[in-house]
Motif scaffolding. Structure first.
Motif, PDB file in Angstrom:
ATOM      1  N   GLU A  49      -9.113 -21.665 -12.307  1.00 34.70           N
ATOM      2  CA  GLU A  49     -10.230 -21.409 -11.386  1.00 34.70           C
ATOM      3  C   GLU A  49     -11.523 -21.117 -12.142  1.00 34.70           C
ATOM      4  O   GLU A  49     -12.589 -21.645 -11.802  1.00 34.70           O
ATOM      5  N   THR A  93     -12.445 -31.106  -4.853  1.00 34.92           N
ATOM      6  CA  THR A  93     -11.557 -29.987  -4.562  1.00 34.92           C
ATOM      7  C   THR A  93     -10.094 -30.368  -4.742  1.00 34.92           C
ATOM      8  O   THR A  93      -9.347 -29.719  -5.483  1.00 34.92           O
ATOM      9  N   ALA A  97      -7.836 -29.570  -8.215  1.00 31.74           N
ATOM     10  CA  ALA A  97      -6.692 -28.666  -8.056  1.00 31.74           C
ATOM     11  C   ALA A  97      -5.412 -29.323  -8.557  1.00 31.74           C
ATOM     12  O   ALA A  97      -4.621 -28.703  -9.291  1.00 31.74           O
ATOM     13  N   PRO A 207     -15.412 -26.083  -1.123  1.00 35.05           N
ATOM     14  CA  PRO A 207     -14.136 -25.415  -0.776  1.00 35.05           C
ATOM     15  C   PRO A 207     -13.389 -24.887  -1.998  1.00 35.05           C
ATOM     16  O   PRO A 207     -12.813 -23.793  -1.948  1.00 35.05           O
ATOM     17  N   TYR A 208     -13.411 -25.651  -3.097  1.00 31.87           N
ATOM     18  CA  TYR A 208     -12.733 -25.178  -4.304  1.00 31.87           C
ATOM     19  C   TYR A 208     -13.414 -23.920  -4.839  1.00 31.87           C
ATOM     20  O   TYR A 208     -12.735 -22.965  -5.234  1.00 31.87           O
ATOM     21  N   TYR A 211     -12.448 -20.950  -2.837  1.00 29.56           N
ATOM     22  CA  TYR A 211     -11.085 -20.532  -3.163  1.00 29.56           C
ATOM     23  C   TYR A 211     -11.043 -19.834  -4.531  1.00 29.56           C
ATOM     24  O   TYR A 211     -10.324 -18.835  -4.711  1.00 29.56           O
ATOM     25  N   ALA A 212     -11.798 -20.347  -5.494  1.00 28.69           N
ATOM     26  CA  ALA A 212     -11.725 -19.838  -6.867  1.00 28.69           C
ATOM     27  C   ALA A 212     -12.404 -18.482  -7.030  1.00 28.69           C
ATOM     28  O   ALA A 212     -12.060 -17.730  -7.953  1.00 28.69           O
ATOM     29  N   HIS A 215     -10.538 -15.413  -7.897  1.00 28.15           N
ATOM     30  CA  HIS A 215      -9.628 -15.571  -9.035  1.00 28.15           C
ATOM     31  C   HIS A 215     -10.360 -15.684 -10.375  1.00 28.15           C
ATOM     32  O   HIS A 215      -9.712 -15.937 -11.395  1.00 28.15           O
TER      33      HIS A 215
END
Length: 330
Positions: A49, A93, A97, A207-208, A211-212, A215
């Protein structure tokens, strides 16, 4: 009577232009191959991430800046913006991933095979969109998939560093990028290659990045800090494999034509295999090298220019002809 229409084709490229274009294409495939090795090394000290967030923010900022300076801010309608964002979601994204997971679970040399698989996967997936391919291309797909099945069979050998789960992640990454490539072509023709690539990267990565965010670990996996070499690796990946490689590949496609350009893509996995052995000291069995060779033979056969093909002249706005293949941004 209608007046005759005179069509002015651009002059053929000079020998110097051809040499420079070929040098740019060779630089590109080297950067793609080296990128996998650099990412494998970086993922040893930073999580995926953090690594990808730094890469995306760097390359996205540079590409959007170049696109706006060259073409101005896009005046697209809402539907076009949503389409660009949706296709970018596939290519950024989802691809990132899957790809980074595959790199973590496999040797870098094996992960580099994604570059060879994408042109192969584009052909069967294109059937879903009504496209067709020749017998030679079909034979190349069959050979490449035979090599992939052989590689999957080798994962059952005790002590093998290649795992079936890791290969499936890489195959998923290749399939997602192949879909991105299929949608990329018509959108690049309509919107312009650089604006489309830049804004699909920026929007598709949102979106990635969301999410990251929870993290991120800038202290490294062990909490003892991140060596400067890791940040240099991220900069190389973001600027070298994404920005410099993109511009060099685009220039090569404009001068040489997409068919002559894309066949060089099969060299990237060879470079990844070689550099992973030299720099990361990966020692893959001869059987893995053999199956990798079968995959690359199939990819080359599927991607080889048709005999007697004539290079189409580029359209007025640049390299946005139907025969163009935009480079994968890794």
């Amino acid at each position: 009577m209608l007046a005759p229409v005179t069509v002015h084709f651009p002059p053929p490229p000079s020998e110097r232009q051809i040499r420079l274009a070929l040098a740019g294409v060779l630089l590109t495939v080297f950067l793609w191959g080296a990128n996998v090795v650099a990412l494998k090394a970086v993922l040893g000290v930073l999580n995926a991430e953090t690594t990808n967030t730094a890469r995306v923010l760097t390359s996205g900022t540079v590409l959007v800046t170049l696109a706006v300076r060259a073409h101005g801010w896009p005046r697209w309608d809402a539907r076009t913006w949503l389409t660009v964002a949706g296709v970018g979601l596939l290519g950024n994204t989802l691809f990132q991933a899957f790809f980074l997971t595959g790199i973590q679970m496999n040797p870098a040399g094996v992960a580099g095979l994604v570059n060879g698989l994408v042109p192969v996967l584009v052909l069967p997936l294109g059937l879903l969109l009504g496209q067709s391919f020749t017998r030679r291309q079909g034979a190349g797909v069959a050979v490449a998939f035979a090599g992939l099945l052989g590689l999957l069979a080798l994962t059952r050998v005790p002590g093998m560093s290649v795992t079936p789960t890791g290969l499936l992640w890489l195959l998923a990454a290749g399939a997602v990028w192949a879909l991105y490539t299929l949608f990329n072509r018509p959108l690049s023709v309509r919107l312009g290659t650089l604006p489309f690539v830049a804004f699909s990267l920026a929007l598709g990565s949102i979106p990635y990045l969301l999410y990251a965010l929870p993290h991120l670990q800038f202290a490294g996996l062990k909490g003892t800090g991140v060596p400067a070499a890791a940040w240099l690796g991220i900069a190389f990946s973001a600027l070298g494999a994404n920005v410099v490689a993109y511009l060099a590949w685009a220039s090569g496609a404009q001068v040489l034509g997409a068919a002559r350009t894309s066949v060089w893509q099969a060299l990237a996995p060879v470079i990844a295999l070689t550099l992973s052995a030299a720099l990361l000291h990966e020692r893959l069995p001869a059987s893995v090298w053999g199956m990798a060779g079968v995959i690359l033979v199939g990819a080359t056969l599927a991607n080889w220019p048709e005999p007697g093909g004539v290079r189409k002249p580029p359209v007025e706005s640049g390299i946005r002809g139907d025969d163009e293949k935009s480079p994968p941004l890794h």
